[in-house]
Design an enzyme around this catalytic site. Sequence first.
Site, mmCIF file in Angstrom:
data_model
loop_
_atom_site.group_PDB
_atom_site.id
_atom_site.type_symbol
_atom_site.label_atom_id
_atom_site.label_comp_id
_atom_site.label_asym_id
_atom_site.label_seq_id
_atom_site.Cartn_x
_atom_site.Cartn_y
_atom_site.Cartn_z
ATOM 1 N N LYS A 44 0.759 -1.191 -0.064
ATOM 2 C CA LYS A 44 -0.063 0.027 0.049
ATOM 3 C C LYS A 44 0.814 1.270 -0.066
ATOM 4 C CE LYS A 44 -1.411 2.846 2.770
ATOM 5 N NZ LYS A 44 -1.592 3.984 2.114
ATOM 6 N N GLY B 4 7.615 5.818 7.957
ATOM 7 C CA GLY B 4 6.700 7.172 7.871
ATOM 8 C C GLY B 4 7.003 7.732 9.230
ATOM 9 N N SER B 5 5.991 8.334 9.586
ATOM 10 C CA SER B 5 6.147 9.232 10.925
ATOM 11 C C SER B 5 5.983 8.427 12.242
ATOM 12 C CB SER B 5 5.046 10.111 10.918
ATOM 13 O OG SER B 5 3.741 9.699 11.017
ATOM 14 N N GLY C 9 3.782 5.285 13.168
ATOM 15 C CA GLY C 9 4.347 3.736 13.746
ATOM 16 C C GLY C 9 3.835 3.468 14.939
ATOM 17 N N GLU D 99 10.555 16.953 14.804
ATOM 18 C CA GLU D 99 10.972 16.751 13.382
ATOM 19 C C GLU D 99 10.090 17.644 12.277
ATOM 20 O OE1 GLU D 99 11.796 13.180 10.417
ATOM 21 O OE2 GLU D 99 9.947 12.834 11.647
#
Length: 492
Positions: A191, A243-244, A248, A398
Amino acid sequence: MTNTAPAAQTTGAGRLKAPEKFFINGEWVEPLSRASLEVVSPMTEEVILSYPEAGTADIDRAVAAARHAFDEGPWPRLSPTERARYLRKIARNIEDRMDDIVAAWVAQVGVPVMLARKLAPQNAQLFDFYADMIESYPFIDHRKRADGGITRVVKEPVGVTAAISPWNAPMVLLTYKIAAGLAAGCTFVAKPSPETPLEAYIMAECIEKAGLPAGVFNLVPAGREVGDYLIRRPDIDKVAFTGSTAAGKHIAGVCAERLARVSLELGGKSAAVLLPDADFQKALMPLLIYSMPITGQVCFSLTRILVPEARKQEFLDLFVPAVQSLKLGDPSDPSTQMGPLTMARQRERVEGYIKAGIEGGARVLCGGKRPAGMDKGFFIEPTVFTDVTPGMKIFQEEIFGPVVSVIGYRDEEDAARKANDSVYGLAGAIFSQDPEKAYAFARRMRAGNMSVNSMIVDITMPFGGFKQSGQGREGGIEGLENYLETKSIHMG
Protein backbone atom coordinates in the site's frame (compact mmCIF):
# COMPACT_ATOMS: atom_id res chain seq x y z
CA MET A 1 -2.24 -10.02 -18.28
CA THR A 2 -1.07 -6.56 -19.29
CA ASN A 3 -2.23 -3.44 -17.52
CA THR A 4 -4.32 -1.35 -19.90
CA ALA A 5 -2.91 1.81 -18.30
CA PRO A 6 0.79 1.33 -17.58
CA ALA A 7 2.03 3.43 -14.71
CA ALA A 8 4.38 6.38 -14.84
CA GLN A 9 4.68 6.56 -18.60
CA THR A 10 4.44 9.96 -20.23
CA THR A 11 1.92 10.84 -22.89
CA GLY A 12 2.69 12.97 -25.90
CA ALA A 13 1.91 16.03 -23.81
CA GLY A 14 4.49 14.96 -21.25
CA ARG A 15 1.90 14.17 -18.59
CA LEU A 16 1.96 11.04 -16.49
CA LYS A 17 -0.63 8.44 -17.38
CA ALA A 18 -2.89 7.54 -14.47
CA PRO A 19 -3.16 3.88 -13.46
CA GLU A 20 -6.63 2.35 -13.71
CA LYS A 21 -6.43 -1.08 -12.05
CA PHE A 22 -4.95 -2.98 -9.12
CA PHE A 23 -2.46 -5.83 -9.31
CA ILE A 24 -3.94 -8.76 -7.40
CA ASN A 25 -3.12 -12.46 -7.69
CA GLY A 26 -0.93 -11.94 -10.75
CA GLU A 27 -3.54 -10.01 -12.74
CA TRP A 28 -4.56 -6.41 -13.35
CA VAL A 29 -8.09 -6.26 -12.00
CA GLU A 30 -10.86 -3.70 -11.97
CA PRO A 31 -11.40 -1.97 -8.61
CA LEU A 32 -14.39 -3.03 -6.56
CA SER A 33 -14.37 0.39 -4.93
CA ARG A 34 -15.64 3.51 -6.69
CA ALA A 35 -13.41 5.84 -4.67
CA SER A 36 -10.51 7.72 -6.20
CA LEU A 37 -7.45 9.68 -5.14
CA GLU A 38 -5.63 12.63 -6.68
CA VAL A 39 -1.98 13.54 -7.08
CA VAL A 40 -1.21 17.26 -6.96
CA SER A 41 1.90 18.69 -8.59
CA PRO A 42 4.15 20.40 -6.02
CA MET A 43 5.33 22.68 -8.80
CA THR A 44 2.05 23.83 -10.39
CA GLU A 45 -0.31 23.08 -7.45
CA GLU A 46 -2.65 21.44 -9.99
CA VAL A 47 -4.01 17.89 -10.08
CA ILE A 48 -1.80 15.86 -12.42
CA LEU A 49 -3.64 12.56 -12.18
CA SER A 50 -6.57 10.82 -10.55
CA TYR A 51 -6.51 7.09 -9.87
CA PRO A 52 -8.68 4.46 -8.13
CA GLU A 53 -8.47 3.94 -4.39
CA ALA A 54 -8.81 0.44 -3.00
CA GLY A 55 -11.68 -0.25 -0.65
CA THR A 56 -11.95 -2.89 2.03
CA ALA A 57 -13.19 -5.50 -0.45
CA ASP A 58 -10.14 -4.88 -2.64
CA ILE A 59 -7.90 -5.26 0.42
CA ASP A 60 -9.59 -8.55 1.27
CA ARG A 61 -8.94 -9.86 -2.26
CA ALA A 62 -5.28 -8.88 -2.07
CA VAL A 63 -4.72 -10.35 1.38
CA ALA A 64 -6.43 -13.60 0.37
CA ALA A 65 -4.20 -13.84 -2.72
CA ALA A 66 -1.03 -13.25 -0.69
CA ARG A 67 -2.18 -15.74 1.97
CA HIS A 68 -2.84 -18.45 -0.62
CA ALA A 69 0.46 -17.76 -2.37
CA PHE A 70 2.31 -18.19 0.92
CA ASP A 71 0.41 -21.18 2.28
CA GLU A 72 -0.15 -23.12 -0.93
CA GLY A 73 2.03 -21.57 -3.62
CA PRO A 74 5.61 -22.36 -4.61
CA TRP A 75 7.33 -19.12 -3.61
CA PRO A 76 8.33 -19.87 0.02
CA ARG A 77 9.35 -23.39 -1.00
CA LEU A 78 11.62 -22.42 -3.88
CA SER A 79 15.33 -22.78 -3.25
CA PRO A 80 17.20 -19.56 -2.52
CA THR A 81 18.92 -19.88 -5.88
CA GLU A 82 15.57 -20.09 -7.66
CA ARG A 83 14.26 -17.00 -5.85
CA ALA A 84 17.51 -15.20 -6.65
CA ARG A 85 16.92 -15.72 -10.37
CA TYR A 86 13.57 -13.98 -10.11
CA LEU A 87 15.07 -11.11 -8.10
CA ARG A 88 17.68 -10.50 -10.79
CA LYS A 89 14.97 -10.44 -13.44
CA ILE A 90 13.13 -7.79 -11.43
CA ALA A 91 16.38 -5.80 -11.15
CA ARG A 92 16.86 -5.82 -14.92
CA ASN A 93 13.23 -4.77 -15.45
CA ILE A 94 13.67 -1.90 -13.02
CA GLU A 95 16.78 -0.76 -14.88
CA ASP A 96 14.71 -0.66 -18.06
CA ARG A 97 12.21 1.65 -16.32
CA MET A 98 14.74 4.08 -14.87
CA ASP A 99 13.47 7.07 -16.86
CA ASP A 100 9.92 6.40 -15.68
CA ILE A 101 11.03 6.09 -12.04
CA VAL A 102 12.87 9.41 -12.23
CA ALA A 103 9.95 11.14 -13.97
CA ALA A 104 7.49 9.91 -11.35
CA TRP A 105 9.69 11.00 -8.44
CA VAL A 106 10.25 14.48 -9.87
CA ALA A 107 6.59 15.02 -10.79
CA GLN A 108 4.99 13.73 -7.59
CA VAL A 109 7.51 14.81 -4.92
CA GLY A 110 9.42 17.70 -6.47
CA VAL A 111 12.82 16.04 -6.11
CA PRO A 112 15.44 17.75 -8.32
CA VAL A 113 15.99 15.60 -11.38
CA MET A 114 19.77 15.57 -10.94
CA LEU A 115 19.33 13.98 -7.50
CA ALA A 116 16.65 11.57 -8.69
CA ARG A 117 18.93 10.28 -11.45
CA LYS A 118 21.74 9.74 -8.96
CA LEU A 119 19.64 7.81 -6.44
CA ALA A 120 17.17 5.86 -8.60
CA PRO A 121 19.67 3.06 -9.48
CA GLN A 122 19.55 1.93 -5.84
CA ASN A 123 16.29 0.14 -6.59
CA ALA A 124 17.82 -2.40 -8.97
CA GLN A 125 20.91 -2.63 -6.77
CA LEU A 126 18.81 -3.75 -3.80
CA PHE A 127 17.31 -6.64 -5.73
CA ASP A 128 20.74 -7.71 -6.95
CA PHE A 129 22.18 -7.38 -3.45
CA TYR A 130 19.60 -9.68 -1.88
CA ALA A 131 19.78 -12.11 -4.81
CA ASP A 132 23.50 -12.50 -4.17
CA MET A 133 23.04 -12.73 -0.41
CA ILE A 134 20.52 -15.55 -0.29
CA GLU A 135 22.67 -17.82 -2.44
CA SER A 136 25.13 -18.08 0.45
CA TYR A 137 23.03 -17.14 3.51
CA PRO A 138 22.85 -19.94 6.13
CA PHE A 139 19.10 -20.64 6.12
CA ILE A 140 19.88 -23.97 7.84
CA ASP A 141 22.51 -24.16 10.58
CA HIS A 142 23.46 -27.56 12.03
CA ARG A 143 24.36 -27.22 15.72
CA LYS A 144 25.61 -29.91 18.09
CA ARG A 145 23.74 -30.27 21.37
CA ALA A 146 25.18 -31.10 24.78
CA ASP A 147 23.75 -34.63 24.50
CA GLY A 148 25.68 -35.19 21.29
CA GLY A 149 22.64 -34.87 19.04
CA ILE A 150 22.11 -32.35 16.26
CA THR A 151 19.66 -29.47 16.13
CA ARG A 152 18.91 -27.81 12.83
CA VAL A 153 18.27 -24.12 13.36
CA VAL A 154 16.19 -23.04 10.39
CA LYS A 155 15.38 -19.53 9.16
CA GLU A 156 11.95 -19.41 7.51
CA PRO A 157 9.95 -16.54 5.97
CA VAL A 158 7.72 -14.67 8.41
CA GLY A 159 4.72 -14.91 6.08
CA VAL A 160 2.28 -12.46 4.50
CA THR A 161 3.59 -8.91 4.84
CA ALA A 162 1.83 -5.57 4.46
CA ALA A 163 4.36 -3.09 3.05
CA ILE A 164 3.35 0.50 3.72
CA SER A 165 5.65 3.08 2.15
CA PRO A 166 5.85 6.88 2.44
CA TRP A 167 5.68 9.69 -0.11
CA ASN A 168 9.13 11.30 0.12
CA ALA A 169 11.25 8.53 -1.47
CA PRO A 170 8.49 6.16 -2.57
CA MET A 171 10.39 3.72 -4.80
CA VAL A 172 13.50 2.98 -2.78
CA LEU A 173 11.67 2.82 0.56
CA LEU A 174 9.28 0.27 -0.93
CA THR A 175 12.15 -1.61 -2.58
CA TYR A 176 14.00 -2.06 0.73
CA LYS A 177 10.98 -4.05 1.92
CA ILE A 178 10.05 -5.95 -1.21
CA ALA A 179 13.57 -7.00 -2.23
CA ALA A 180 14.49 -8.33 1.23
CA GLY A 181 11.09 -9.88 1.91
CA LEU A 182 10.87 -11.66 -1.45
CA ALA A 183 14.40 -12.93 -0.93
CA ALA A 184 13.29 -14.40 2.41
CA GLY A 185 10.25 -16.09 0.80
CA CYS A 186 7.50 -13.75 2.02
CA THR A 187 4.47 -12.65 0.04
CA PHE A 188 3.24 -9.05 -0.03
CA VAL A 189 0.35 -6.66 -0.05
CA ALA A 190 1.78 -3.23 -0.88
CA LYS A 191 0.00 0.00 0.00
CA PRO A 192 1.90 3.06 -1.21
CA SER A 193 1.32 6.56 0.07
CA PRO A 194 -1.79 8.06 -1.56
CA GLU A 195 0.27 11.09 -2.67
CA THR A 196 2.78 8.99 -4.66
CA PRO A 197 1.33 5.80 -6.19
CA LEU A 198 3.27 5.56 -9.43
CA GLU A 199 6.48 3.91 -8.24
CA ALA A 200 4.51 1.03 -6.70
CA TYR A 201 2.83 0.50 -10.06
CA ILE A 202 6.22 0.40 -11.74
CA MET A 203 7.28 -2.17 -9.15
CA ALA A 204 4.20 -4.29 -9.90
CA GLU A 205 4.85 -4.15 -13.64
CA CYS A 206 8.48 -5.18 -13.16
CA ILE A 207 7.43 -8.10 -10.94
CA GLU A 208 4.72 -9.16 -13.41
CA LYS A 209 7.24 -9.11 -16.27
CA ALA A 210 9.67 -11.22 -14.19
CA GLY A 211 7.01 -13.95 -13.98
CA LEU A 212 6.70 -14.38 -10.22
CA PRO A 213 3.94 -16.78 -9.11
CA ALA A 214 0.46 -15.33 -8.74
CA GLY A 215 -0.26 -13.67 -5.42
CA VAL A 216 3.33 -13.19 -4.33
CA PHE A 217 3.06 -9.40 -4.84
CA ASN A 218 -0.21 -7.51 -4.70
CA LEU A 219 -0.75 -3.76 -5.08
CA VAL A 220 -3.71 -1.92 -3.55
CA PRO A 221 -3.18 1.87 -3.36
CA ALA A 222 -5.33 3.49 -0.72
CA GLY A 223 -5.62 6.25 1.81
CA ARG A 224 -4.90 6.01 5.50
CA GLU A 225 -8.28 4.70 6.65
CA VAL A 226 -8.13 1.75 4.29
CA GLY A 227 -4.49 1.27 5.28
CA ASP A 228 -5.67 0.90 8.87
CA TYR A 229 -8.06 -1.83 7.74
CA LEU A 230 -5.15 -3.62 6.04
CA ILE A 231 -2.92 -3.76 9.11
CA ARG A 232 -5.78 -5.19 11.18
CA ARG A 233 -6.36 -8.20 8.89
CA PRO A 234 -5.63 -11.39 10.86
CA ASP A 235 -4.00 -12.98 7.80
CA ILE A 236 -1.27 -10.31 7.82
CA ASP A 237 1.71 -11.82 9.65
CA LYS A 238 3.92 -8.73 9.53
CA VAL A 239 3.67 -5.02 8.83
CA ALA A 240 6.71 -3.24 7.38
CA PHE A 241 6.26 0.52 7.65
CA THR A 242 8.26 3.63 6.89
CA GLY A 243 6.78 6.96 7.91
CA SER A 244 6.05 9.22 10.83
CA THR A 245 6.64 8.22 14.43
CA ALA A 246 2.99 8.96 15.26
CA ALA A 247 1.77 6.53 12.59
CA GLY A 248 4.41 4.00 13.62
CA LYS A 249 3.16 4.03 17.22
CA HIS A 250 -0.37 3.38 16.00
CA ILE A 251 0.74 0.47 13.81
CA ALA A 252 2.80 -1.02 16.62
CA GLY A 253 -0.22 -0.86 18.92
CA VAL A 254 -2.48 -2.56 16.40
CA CYS A 255 0.07 -5.30 15.71
CA ALA A 256 0.63 -5.84 19.43
CA GLU A 257 -3.01 -6.91 19.83
CA ARG A 258 -2.27 -10.15 17.93
CA LEU A 259 1.54 -10.10 18.29
CA ALA A 260 1.96 -9.64 14.56
CA ARG A 261 5.54 -8.94 13.56
CA VAL A 262 6.36 -5.32 12.81
CA SER A 263 9.33 -3.31 11.58
CA LEU A 264 9.28 0.47 11.73
CA GLU A 265 11.58 3.04 10.13
CA LEU A 266 10.37 6.32 11.59
CA GLY A 267 11.28 9.95 12.14
CA GLY A 268 14.48 11.64 13.14
CA LYS A 269 16.01 14.81 14.51
CA SER A 270 19.59 14.00 13.64
CA ALA A 271 22.61 15.89 14.90
CA ALA A 272 25.87 16.70 13.17
CA VAL A 273 28.60 17.39 15.70
CA LEU A 274 31.68 19.34 14.62
CA LEU A 275 34.33 18.56 17.22
CA PRO A 276 36.72 21.38 18.22
CA ASP A 277 39.37 20.30 15.69
CA ALA A 278 36.95 19.87 12.76
CA ASP A 279 37.88 21.21 9.34
CA PHE A 280 34.86 23.37 8.56
CA GLN A 281 35.72 23.69 4.89
CA LYS A 282 35.73 19.91 4.43
CA ALA A 283 32.55 19.54 6.48
CA LEU A 284 30.66 22.20 4.55
CA MET A 285 29.61 20.19 1.50
CA PRO A 286 28.25 17.09 3.28
CA LEU A 287 26.43 19.36 5.72
CA LEU A 288 24.94 21.41 2.90
CA ILE A 289 23.80 18.27 1.07
CA TYR A 290 22.49 16.31 4.04
CA SER A 291 20.98 19.03 6.20
CA MET A 292 18.29 19.73 3.60
CA PRO A 293 18.10 16.81 1.14
CA ILE A 294 14.89 16.65 -0.91
CA THR A 295 13.93 20.04 0.56
CA GLY A 296 14.52 18.61 4.03
CA GLN A 297 11.89 15.89 3.56
CA VAL A 298 14.18 13.04 4.62
CA CYS A 299 14.09 11.26 7.96
CA PHE A 300 17.87 11.29 8.43
CA SER A 301 18.39 15.00 7.62
CA LEU A 302 21.08 16.59 9.77
CA THR A 303 18.80 19.30 11.11
CA ARG A 304 20.79 20.13 14.27
CA ILE A 305 24.39 21.22 13.69
CA LEU A 306 26.43 21.45 16.89
CA VAL A 307 29.59 23.57 16.82
CA PRO A 308 31.98 24.79 19.53
CA GLU A 309 30.89 28.15 20.92
CA ALA A 310 34.39 29.51 20.27
CA ARG A 311 34.09 28.68 16.54
CA LYS A 312 30.38 29.19 16.01
CA GLN A 313 30.65 32.46 14.10
CA GLU A 314 33.40 31.00 11.93
CA PHE A 315 31.05 28.20 10.93
CA LEU A 316 28.07 30.50 10.33
CA ASP A 317 30.20 32.69 8.07
CA LEU A 318 30.72 29.65 5.85
CA PHE A 319 27.40 27.85 6.14
CA VAL A 320 24.86 30.66 5.79
CA PRO A 321 26.18 32.04 2.46
CA ALA A 322 26.35 28.47 1.12
CA VAL A 323 22.70 27.90 2.03
CA GLN A 324 21.71 31.22 0.50
CA SER A 325 23.41 30.24 -2.76
CA LEU A 326 21.26 27.12 -3.27
CA LYS A 327 19.30 27.37 -6.49
CA LEU A 328 15.55 26.93 -5.98
CA GLY A 329 13.34 26.20 -8.92
CA ASP A 330 11.68 23.73 -11.25
CA PRO A 331 12.80 20.23 -10.18
CA SER A 332 12.82 19.07 -13.81
CA ASP A 333 15.61 21.58 -14.53
CA PRO A 334 18.99 19.80 -14.16
CA SER A 335 20.51 22.92 -12.61
CA THR A 336 17.95 23.10 -9.77
CA GLN A 337 19.37 22.19 -6.37
CA MET A 338 16.19 22.47 -4.29
CA GLY A 339 12.62 22.04 -5.45
CA PRO A 340 9.34 22.76 -3.68
CA LEU A 341 7.93 20.94 -0.71
CA THR A 342 5.69 18.11 -1.81
CA MET A 343 2.32 19.28 -0.50
CA ALA A 344 0.53 22.43 0.63
CA ARG A 345 0.03 20.93 4.10
CA GLN A 346 3.75 20.26 4.31
CA ARG A 347 4.57 23.89 3.58
CA GLU A 348 2.02 25.00 6.19
CA ARG A 349 3.68 22.65 8.69
CA VAL A 350 7.15 24.06 7.98
CA GLU A 351 5.91 27.64 8.18
CA GLY A 352 4.34 26.80 11.53
CA TYR A 353 7.67 25.57 12.87
CA ILE A 354 9.49 28.65 11.59
CA LYS A 355 6.96 30.84 13.38
CA ALA A 356 7.32 28.77 16.55
CA GLY A 357 11.12 29.12 16.39
CA ILE A 358 10.94 32.90 16.13
CA GLU A 359 8.34 33.15 18.89
CA GLY A 360 10.47 30.89 21.07
CA GLY A 361 13.44 33.25 20.84
CA ALA A 362 15.54 31.67 18.08
CA ARG A 363 17.03 33.95 15.43
CA VAL A 364 16.64 33.44 11.67
CA LEU A 365 19.93 33.99 9.84
CA CYS A 366 18.57 33.28 6.38
CA GLY A 367 15.36 32.10 4.75
CA GLY A 368 12.16 31.67 6.68
CA LYS A 369 9.82 32.89 3.95
CA ARG A 370 8.27 31.94 0.65
CA PRO A 371 10.73 32.97 -2.07
CA ALA A 372 9.93 36.15 -3.95
CA GLY A 373 8.73 35.70 -7.50
CA MET A 374 7.62 32.08 -7.02
CA ASP A 375 3.87 32.43 -6.86
CA LYS A 376 3.21 28.85 -7.92
CA GLY A 377 4.61 25.78 -6.23
CA PHE A 378 4.97 24.85 -2.58
CA PHE A 379 8.30 26.63 -2.17
CA ILE A 380 9.93 27.75 1.06
CA GLU A 381 13.36 29.30 1.43
CA PRO A 382 16.05 27.14 3.04
CA THR A 383 16.21 28.42 6.60
CA VAL A 384 18.98 28.58 9.20
CA PHE A 385 18.28 29.34 12.86
CA THR A 386 20.73 30.18 15.63
CA ASP A 387 20.26 30.91 19.35
CA VAL A 388 18.35 27.62 19.57
CA THR A 389 18.12 25.95 22.98
CA PRO A 390 17.05 22.39 23.92
CA GLY A 391 13.72 23.50 25.33
CA MET A 392 12.54 24.91 22.00
CA LYS A 393 10.08 23.16 19.73
CA ILE A 394 12.40 23.46 16.72
CA PHE A 395 15.18 21.73 18.68
CA GLN A 396 13.02 18.76 19.67
CA GLU A 397 10.49 18.08 16.91
CA GLU A 398 10.94 16.77 13.40
CA ILE A 399 10.09 19.57 10.97
CA PHE A 400 10.51 17.65 7.68
CA GLY A 401 11.49 20.72 5.74
CA PRO A 402 14.60 22.79 4.88
CA VAL A 403 15.07 24.19 8.38
CA VAL A 404 18.37 23.77 10.25
CA SER A 405 19.44 24.90 13.71
CA VAL A 406 23.08 25.77 14.41
CA ILE A 407 23.69 25.20 18.12
CA GLY A 408 26.76 26.05 20.17
CA TYR A 409 28.30 23.82 22.82
CA ARG A 410 30.84 24.45 25.62
CA ASP A 411 32.76 21.17 25.62
CA GLU A 412 32.37 17.61 24.37
CA GLU A 413 30.24 16.61 27.35
CA ASP A 414 27.84 19.41 26.51
CA ALA A 415 27.89 18.39 22.83
CA ALA A 416 27.02 14.77 23.63
CA ARG A 417 24.28 15.83 26.02
CA LYS A 418 22.67 18.14 23.45
CA ALA A 419 23.05 15.68 20.59
CA ASN A 420 21.29 12.95 22.60
CA ASP A 421 18.59 15.27 23.97
CA SER A 422 15.90 13.94 21.65
CA VAL A 423 13.21 11.27 21.60
CA TYR A 424 14.64 10.29 18.21
CA GLY A 425 17.76 8.33 17.42
CA LEU A 426 17.97 7.70 13.69
CA ALA A 427 21.22 9.15 12.37
CA GLY A 428 24.07 11.56 12.93
CA ALA A 429 27.50 12.65 11.75
CA ILE A 430 30.71 13.52 13.57
CA PHE A 431 33.44 15.70 12.05
CA SER A 432 37.03 15.72 13.29
CA GLN A 433 40.52 15.67 11.84
CA ASP A 434 41.11 12.59 13.99
CA PRO A 435 38.81 9.80 12.66
CA GLU A 436 39.30 7.62 15.74
CA LYS A 437 38.32 10.50 17.99
CA ALA A 438 35.20 10.98 15.88
CA TYR A 439 34.50 7.24 16.10
CA ALA A 440 34.77 7.37 19.88
CA PHE A 441 32.29 10.24 19.99
CA ALA A 442 29.96 8.39 17.61
CA ARG A 443 29.85 5.51 20.10
CA ARG A 444 28.38 7.95 22.63
CA MET A 445 25.51 8.84 20.32
CA ARG A 446 22.17 7.10 20.81
CA ALA A 447 21.42 6.72 17.12
CA GLY A 448 21.35 3.81 14.71
CA ASN A 449 23.34 5.29 11.82
CA MET A 450 26.47 7.35 12.38
CA SER A 451 28.97 8.68 9.85
CA VAL A 452 32.46 10.07 10.37
CA ASN A 453 33.47 13.13 8.32
CA SER A 454 30.61 12.54 5.90
CA MET A 455 27.03 11.34 5.75
CA ILE A 456 26.65 7.85 4.31
CA VAL A 457 23.59 5.71 3.69
CA ASP A 458 24.60 2.43 2.04
CA ILE A 459 21.95 -0.08 0.93
CA THR A 460 24.29 -2.96 1.81
CA MET A 461 24.46 -1.86 5.45
CA PRO A 462 21.71 -1.89 8.10
CA PHE A 463 19.64 1.28 8.49
CA GLY A 464 17.23 2.01 11.33
CA GLY A 465 16.83 3.87 14.57
CA PHE A 466 17.08 3.89 18.33
CA LYS A 467 14.33 5.20 20.61
CA GLN A 468 11.31 6.63 18.78
CA SER A 469 13.02 6.39 15.40
CA GLY A 470 11.76 2.84 15.04
CA GLN A 471 12.63 -0.80 15.46
CA GLY A 472 14.18 -3.33 13.14
CA ARG A 473 16.60 -2.60 10.32
CA GLU A 474 16.41 -2.29 6.55
CA GLY A 475 19.34 -2.95 4.25
CA GLY A 476 22.25 -5.30 4.85
CA ILE A 477 21.95 -8.81 6.25
CA GLU A 478 19.76 -7.38 8.98
CA GLY A 479 17.25 -6.31 6.34
CA LEU A 480 16.87 -9.92 5.20
CA GLU A 481 16.55 -11.14 8.77
CA ASN A 482 13.72 -8.63 9.26
CA TYR A 483 11.60 -11.09 7.25
CA LEU A 484 12.74 -14.37 8.82
CA GLU A 485 11.57 -16.42 11.78
CA THR A 486 13.90 -18.84 13.62
CA LYS A 487 12.86 -22.45 14.13
CA SER A 488 14.81 -25.11 16.05
CA ILE A 489 14.35 -28.71 14.86
CA HIS A 490 15.92 -31.15 17.31
CA MET A 491 17.01 -34.36 15.62
CA GLY A 492 16.64 -37.47 17.83
